[in-house]
Motif scaffolding. Structure first.
Motif, PDB file in Angstrom:
ATOM      1  N   ARG A  59      -4.785   2.163   8.835  1.00 60.89           N
ATOM      2  CA  ARG A  59      -4.809   2.511   7.417  1.00 60.89           C
ATOM      3  C   ARG A  59      -4.732   1.248   6.545  1.00 60.89           C
ATOM      4  O   ARG A  59      -5.385   1.152   5.503  1.00 60.89           O
ATOM      5  CB  ARG A  59      -3.661   3.452   7.071  1.00 60.89           C
ATOM      6  N   THR A  60      -3.995   0.269   7.012  1.00 64.77           N
ATOM      7  CA  THR A  60      -3.892  -0.985   6.267  1.00 64.77           C
ATOM      8  C   THR A  60      -5.237  -1.689   6.202  1.00 64.77           C
ATOM      9  O   THR A  60      -5.641  -2.200   5.150  1.00 64.77           O
ATOM     10  CB  THR A  60      -2.850  -1.908   6.928  1.00 64.77           C
ATOM     11  N   GLN A  61      -5.975  -1.722   7.328  1.00 64.14           N
ATOM     12  CA  GLN A  61      -7.301  -2.318   7.344  1.00 64.14           C
ATOM     13  C   GLN A  61      -8.241  -1.599   6.385  1.00 64.14           C
ATOM     14  O   GLN A  61      -9.014  -2.229   5.662  1.00 64.14           O
ATOM     15  CB  GLN A  61      -7.892  -2.269   8.758  1.00 64.14           C
ATOM     16  N   MET A  62      -8.162  -0.272   6.399  1.00 65.60           N
ATOM     17  CA  MET A  62      -9.030   0.509   5.535  1.00 65.60           C
ATOM     18  C   MET A  62      -8.740   0.220   4.066  1.00 65.60           C
ATOM     19  O   MET A  62      -9.652  -0.024   3.263  1.00 65.60           O
ATOM     20  CB  MET A  62      -8.854   2.001   5.816  1.00 65.60           C
ATOM     21  N   GLN A  63      -7.466   0.235   3.694  1.00 66.83           N
ATOM     22  CA  GLN A  63      -7.108  -0.003   2.299  1.00 66.83           C
ATOM     23  C   GLN A  63      -7.500  -1.406   1.859  1.00 66.83           C
ATOM     24  O   GLN A  63      -7.941  -1.612   0.728  1.00 66.83           O
ATOM     25  CB  GLN A  63      -5.616   0.235   2.106  1.00 66.83           C
ATOM     26  N   GLN A  64      -7.357  -2.373   2.769  1.00 64.22           N
ATOM     27  CA  GLN A  64      -7.744  -3.744   2.440  1.00 64.22           C
ATOM     28  C   GLN A  64      -9.250  -3.835   2.232  1.00 64.22           C
ATOM     29  O   GLN A  64      -9.725  -4.530   1.317  1.00 64.22           O
ATOM     30  CB  GLN A  64      -7.307  -4.691   3.548  1.00 64.22           C
ATOM     31  N   ALA A  65     -10.012  -3.143   3.078  1.00 60.40           N
ATOM     32  CA  ALA A  65     -11.474  -3.155   2.957  1.00 60.40           C
ATOM     33  C   ALA A  65     -11.914  -2.544   1.633  1.00 60.40           C
ATOM     34  O   ALA A  65     -12.819  -3.066   0.963  1.00 60.40           O
ATOM     35  CB  ALA A  65     -12.103  -2.409   4.124  1.00 60.40           C
ATOM     36  N   VAL A  66     -11.279  -1.437   1.244  1.00 61.92           N
ATOM     37  CA  VAL A  66     -11.608  -0.788  -0.024  1.00 61.92           C
ATOM     38  C   VAL A  66     -11.261  -1.706  -1.190  1.00 61.92           C
ATOM     39  O   VAL A  66     -12.048  -1.883  -2.135  1.00 61.92           O
ATOM     40  CB  VAL A  66     -10.879   0.566  -0.143  1.00 61.92           C
ATOM     41  N   GLU A  67     -10.083  -2.292  -1.121  1.00 63.69           N
ATOM     42  CA  GLU A  67      -9.646  -3.184  -2.198  1.00 63.69           C
ATOM     43  C   GLU A  67     -10.581  -4.385  -2.328  1.00 63.69           C
ATOM     44  O   GLU A  67     -10.966  -4.779  -3.442  1.00 63.69           O
ATOM     45  CB  GLU A  67      -8.215  -3.657  -1.939  1.00 63.69           C
ATOM     46  N   ASP A  68     -10.951  -4.967  -1.198  1.00 58.14           N
ATOM     47  CA  ASP A  68     -11.849  -6.129  -1.218  1.00 58.14           C
ATOM     48  C   ASP A  68     -13.195  -5.764  -1.837  1.00 58.14           C
ATOM     49  O   ASP A  68     -13.753  -6.528  -2.636  1.00 58.14           O
ATOM     50  CB  ASP A  68     -12.060  -6.672   0.196  1.00 58.14           C
ATOM     51  N   TYR A  69     -13.717  -4.595  -1.453  1.00 56.39           N
ATOM     52  CA  TYR A  69     -15.018  -4.189  -1.986  1.00 56.39           C
ATOM     53  C   TYR A  69     -14.942  -3.943  -3.491  1.00 56.39           C
ATOM     54  O   TYR A  69     -15.819  -4.379  -4.249  1.00 56.39           O
ATOM     55  CB  TYR A  69     -15.527  -2.926  -1.283  1.00 56.39           C
ATOM     56  N   ILE A  70     -13.913  -3.262  -3.937  1.00 58.14           N
ATOM     57  CA  ILE A  70     -13.764  -2.970  -5.359  1.00 58.14           C
ATOM     58  C   ILE A  70     -13.592  -4.261  -6.154  1.00 58.14           C
ATOM     59  O   ILE A  70     -14.205  -4.439  -7.223  1.00 58.14           O
ATOM     60  CB  ILE A  70     -12.580  -2.014  -5.597  1.00 58.14           C
ATOM     61  N   ASN A  71     -12.797  -5.184  -5.650  1.00 59.05           N
ATOM     62  CA  ASN A  71     -12.603  -6.457  -6.347  1.00 59.05           C
ATOM     63  C   ASN A  71     -13.914  -7.243  -6.435  1.00 59.05           C
ATOM     64  O   ASN A  71     -14.223  -7.843  -7.479  1.00 59.05           O
ATOM     65  CB  ASN A  71     -11.538  -7.297  -5.634  1.00 59.05           C
ATOM     66  N   LYS A  72     -14.670  -7.227  -5.352  1.00 58.45           N
ATOM     67  CA  LYS A  72     -15.943  -7.949  -5.337  1.00 58.45           C
ATOM     68  C   LYS A  72     -16.931  -7.328  -6.328  1.00 58.45           C
ATOM     69  O   LYS A  72     -17.629  -8.045  -7.065  1.00 58.45           O
ATOM     70  CB  LYS A  72     -16.542  -7.930  -3.923  1.00 58.45           C
ATOM     71  N   THR A  73     -16.980  -6.006  -6.370  1.00 56.52           N
ATOM     72  CA  THR A  73     -17.910  -5.335  -7.278  1.00 56.52           C
ATOM     73  C   THR A  73     -17.468  -5.499  -8.726  1.00 56.52           C
ATOM     74  O   THR A  73     -18.300  -5.672  -9.634  1.00 56.52           O
ATOM     75  CB  THR A  73     -18.047  -3.851  -6.908  1.00 56.52           C
ATOM     76  N   ASN A  74     -16.182  -5.469  -8.969  1.00 62.90           N
ATOM     77  CA  ASN A  74     -15.683  -5.731 -10.323  1.00 62.90           C
ATOM     78  C   ASN A  74     -16.024  -7.153 -10.759  1.00 62.90           C
ATOM     79  O   ASN A  74     -16.273  -7.405 -11.950  1.00 62.90           O
ATOM     80  CB  ASN A  74     -14.179  -5.498 -10.400  1.00 62.90           C
ATOM     81  N   ARG A  75     -16.043  -8.071  -9.817  1.00 63.32           N
ATOM     82  CA  ARG A  75     -16.447  -9.439 -10.133  1.00 63.32           C
ATOM     83  C   ARG A  75     -17.894  -9.457 -10.620  1.00 63.32           C
ATOM     84  O   ARG A  75     -18.237 -10.193 -11.560  1.00 63.32           O
ATOM     85  CB  ARG A  75     -16.275 -10.313  -8.889  1.00 63.32           C
ATOM     86  N   LEU A  76     -18.743  -8.659 -10.003  1.00 65.69           N
ATOM     87  CA  LEU A  76     -20.136  -8.569 -10.441  1.00 65.69           C
ATOM     88  C   LEU A  76     -20.235  -8.018 -11.858  1.00 65.69           C
ATOM     89  O   LEU A  76     -21.052  -8.484 -12.667  1.00 65.69           O
ATOM     90  CB  LEU A  76     -20.931  -7.683  -9.475  1.00 65.69           C
ATOM     91  N   LEU A  77     -19.430  -7.021 -12.170  1.00 68.19           N
ATOM     92  CA  LEU A  77     -19.397  -6.464 -13.521  1.00 68.19           C
ATOM     93  C   LEU A  77     -18.935  -7.502 -14.536  1.00 68.19           C
ATOM     94  O   LEU A  77     -19.530  -7.650 -15.615  1.00 68.19           O
ATOM     95  CB  LEU A  77     -18.470  -5.244 -13.556  1.00 68.19           C
ATOM     96  N   GLN A  78     -17.887  -8.218 -14.201  1.00 64.15           N
ATOM     97  CA  GLN A  78     -17.295  -9.162 -15.151  1.00 64.15           C
ATOM     98  C   GLN A  78     -18.194 -10.363 -15.424  1.00 64.15           C
ATOM     99  O   GLN A  78     -18.282 -10.823 -16.568  1.00 64.15           O
ATOM    100  CB  GLN A  78     -15.937  -9.632 -14.629  1.00 64.15           C
ATOM    101  N   THR A  79     -18.884 -10.878 -14.402  1.00 67.53           N
ATOM    102  CA  THR A  79     -19.713 -12.063 -14.623  1.00 67.53           C
ATOM    103  C   THR A  79     -20.924 -11.759 -15.496  1.00 67.53           C
ATOM    104  O   THR A  79     -21.460 -12.655 -16.145  1.00 67.53           O
ATOM    105  CB  THR A  79     -20.200 -12.661 -13.287  1.00 67.53           C
ATOM    106  N   ILE A  80     -21.334 -10.496 -15.540  1.00 67.29           N
ATOM    107  CA  ILE A  80     -22.453 -10.125 -16.398  1.00 67.29           C
ATOM    108  C   ILE A  80     -21.978  -9.710 -17.792  1.00 67.29           C
ATOM    109  O   ILE A  80     -22.782  -9.419 -18.680  1.00 67.29           O
ATOM    110  CB  ILE A  80     -23.284  -9.008 -15.734  1.00 67.29           C
ATOM    111  N   GLY A  81     -20.644  -9.679 -17.959  1.00 68.09           N
ATOM    112  CA  GLY A  81     -20.077  -9.387 -19.267  1.00 68.09           C
ATOM    113  C   GLY A  81     -19.675  -7.945 -19.488  1.00 68.09           C
ATOM    114  O   GLY A  81     -19.478  -7.523 -20.627  1.00 68.09           O
ATOM    115  N   LEU A  82     -19.521  -7.172 -18.410  1.00 70.76           N
ATOM    116  CA  LEU A  82     -19.123  -5.769 -18.524  1.00 70.76           C
ATOM    117  C   LEU A  82     -17.669  -5.615 -18.087  1.00 70.76           C
ATOM    118  O   LEU A  82     -17.147  -6.411 -17.310  1.00 70.76           O
ATOM    119  CB  LEU A  82     -20.032  -4.893 -17.649  1.00 70.76           C
ATOM    120  N   ARG A  83     -17.036  -4.569 -18.591  1.00 76.93           N
ATOM    121  CA  ARG A  83     -15.627  -4.336 -18.254  1.00 76.93           C
ATOM    122  C   ARG A  83     -15.504  -3.899 -16.793  1.00 76.93           C
ATOM    123  O   ARG A  83     -16.347  -3.171 -16.272  1.00 76.93           O
ATOM    124  CB  ARG A  83     -15.011  -3.274 -19.170  1.00 76.93           C
TER     125      ARG A  83
END
Length: 556
Positions: free
Chosen positions: A522-546
């Motif tokens: 479960r820890t691996q799964m939660q880490q994988a989800v968190e990593d993916y969400i953080n990475k995708t949020n980075r894509l949103l932020q660099t283009i200027g979106l919330r």
């Protein structure tokens, strides 16, 4: 495709004729060609298949209108040959995987009679160079028909447009189909396996590769008679690993694309912006129910972060909006992507927009490493043919006939344009879902629906209201070597390109299936989800979106 553990076990116990490094378009094409010519072949990719350049294209199968213009303006025979070869290969790409590639008509808007004449002559030349590979002839389109076909077009001053034919394809899925075909023909492929060193014979020639398995963290030695470097913009790294100090050959450039709602382009016709302020061209193309706009072409390094910056998105929209009745804004962007191109500079070339998109097959006479440098998606098969010819010459045998010109890829056998509609009558899923599955997996869509039939929960949509279903996740893990959330959402299903926020919403669901299939904690799964969400949020932020806020405590 075999499961990763089985593939790893088979690779460890074999010696190969050819080891291909790189699982993008060029590498997958080389491996398939070599295997089909009777050479026992293995392919490695340091990341996921098509996880870099090969899934960051404009999704066009084309000769290159811009390259033709440069060939004429600069009397450049090299650029002309690039266009000619690509136009021949274009038809083969469409023929070998018809569920992933199709003809596309593009309109060039004209605001004077001179522009009409200029582009008609140019496109007729494009037709002529196509020869027997012509998809359909270019033609003049009236002002009224142009606006009817692309309602978003600005009517003021519009005289008409010139329509011409090229192809469109799903690049990531096309690469997966190449890998699938390779393994079905007896070849081996492994993702997340980085080449970290070579062993050499007494004469200096390569005899084995040291491979670091990034999943199990094991290192294995793989022996082969020939090694092909098909790592695109990363080719110099492998060349230097084999021959420290060797001169660098590549000048990578960065290209970005943005995706927006498709309104105003809903009839399936694409738009070519023929000239930007800095002499480039931009495409606006309906693609999988979105409007794909790109691309830029700027010098970059391997260390640059591959994200779309706000100023890059604004550059694309600024030029596109000059042709639209209602301007688009950065707030409407739902997704985007950036990638490096492996360009080889010609003598005296200073600007990246003038670099030749042709390829070169290089043989390092000291080590025997064969590197495929440069090139573009449309000519992947021709590049692979040249590289495999070089392999056979290096091995000292006769050069066998290449058969990839007319070799249908996995998923093509039994597929027809009405395949999705036919599936809808036999399974309890929506016509939109069967169409989506047909366009992504071809005849393999039936295997996914069979999974859903065995377990009704797998027939549930990945995101409510959208076509993808959860059975695709399981299939991608079991049959396509998907190992991460990004592998599935970005390259197997394509939801990440459709909408970053919806991909974030789907991440916990994908993570839970990966945990079940790959025996994650479960820890691996939660880490994988968190990593993916953080990475995708980075894509949103660099283009200027919330960024998208998610309750990670309850994710999954």
């Amino acid at each position: 495709m075999r499961t990763r553990s089985i593939a790893l076990s088979r690779i460890e116990s074999e010696t190969f004729d050819v080891c291909v490094i790189g699982g993008g378009a060029t590498g997958a094409g080389c491996a398939l060609d070599a295997q089909l010519r009777g050479l026992k072949t293995v392919l490695f990719d340091a990341g996921d298949f098509a996880s870099a350049t090969s899934s960051a294209s404009t999704k066009l199968v084309h000769g290159g209108v811009r390259y033709l213009r440069q060939a004429i303006a600069e009397l450049d025979v090299g650029q002309y040959h690039v266009v000619r070869r690509a136009l021949r290969e274009r038809k083969l790409m469409l023929h070998n995987a018809p569920y992933l590639a199709k003809p596309l008509e593009l309109l060039v808007p004209c605001f004077s009679n001179y522009e009409v004449l200029y582009y008609r002559i140019g496109m007729k030349l494009y037709d002529w160079i196509s020869g027997k590979s012509l998809l359909f002839p270019s033609r003049y389109v009236s002002r009224e028909e142009s606006i009817r076909r692309i309602p978003a077009l600005k009517p003021e001053g519009l005289v008409g447009s010139v329509a011409y034919a090229d192809g469109q394809f799903d690049d990531a899925r096309y690469d997966i189909a190449l890998i699938q075909t390779l393994t079905e023909c007896g070849g081996e492929a492994l993702n997340y396996a980085r080449i970290v060193g070579f062993e050499k014979a007494s004469d200096g020639r390569l005899m084995a590769a040291q491979v670091q398995d990034r999943i199990s963290h094991r290192r294995l030695t793989v022996r082969a008679r020939a090694f092909v470097n098909a790592t695109g913009p990363f080719s110099d790294s492998i060349r230097q690993l084999a021959s420290p100090g060797i001169e660098q050959r590549l000048r990578p450039t960065k290209g970005v694309h943005i995706l927006l709602p498709v309104e105003g382009f809903c009839n399936g016709d694409a738009l070519l912006i023929p000239k930007t302020d800095d002499g480039r061209v931009i495409f606006a193309i309906p693609w999988l129910d979105r409007l794909l706009v790109g691309t830029t072409d700027d010098e970059a390094t391997l260390q640059d972060e591959m994200v779309v910056k706000r100023e890059e998105a604004e550059y694309l929209l600024r030029h596109l909006n000059r042709y639209l009745a209602k301007p688009l804004t950065t707030d409407q962007i739902v997704s985007g992507f950036a990638g490096l191109r492996p360009l080889v500079s010609s003598a005296g070339a200073r600007n990246t927009k003038k670099l030749i998109r042709d390829h070169e097959v290089e043989l390092d006479k000291g080590t025997g490493l064969i590197s495929v440098l440069g090139g573009k998606w449309t000519t992947y098969r021709a590049m692979a043919e040249d590289a495999t010819n070089a392999v056979q010459q290096y091995l000292g045998g006769s050069v066998a006939k290449c058969i990839t010109r007319h070799h249908p890829l996995s998923g093509s056998q039994g597929w027809t344009p009405g395949f999705g509609e036919a599936l809808a009558t036999g399974y309890r899923v929506s016509p939109g879902t069967t169409r989506h599955l047909s366009e992504k997996f071809g005849a393999g869509a039936k295997k996914i629906l069979d999974l859903a039939k065995q377990n009704s929960h797998l027939a549930s949509p990945l995101v409510e209201g959208l076509a993808p279903i959860q059975a695709e996740i399981v299939y991608s893990i079991r049959q396509e070597m998907a190992m991460t959330i990004g592998d599935i959402l970005a390259r197997r299903i394509g939801l990440q390109l459709f909408d970053w926020r919806l991909a974030i919403k789907a991440a916990p669901v994908v993570g839970s299936y990966l945990a079940q299939e790959l025996d994650w904690s479960r820890t691996q799964m939660q880490q994988a989800v968190e990593d993916y969400i953080n990475k995708t949020n980075r894509l949103l932020q660099t283009i200027g979106l919330r960024p998208e806020h998610v309750d990670l405590e309850h994710a999954g």
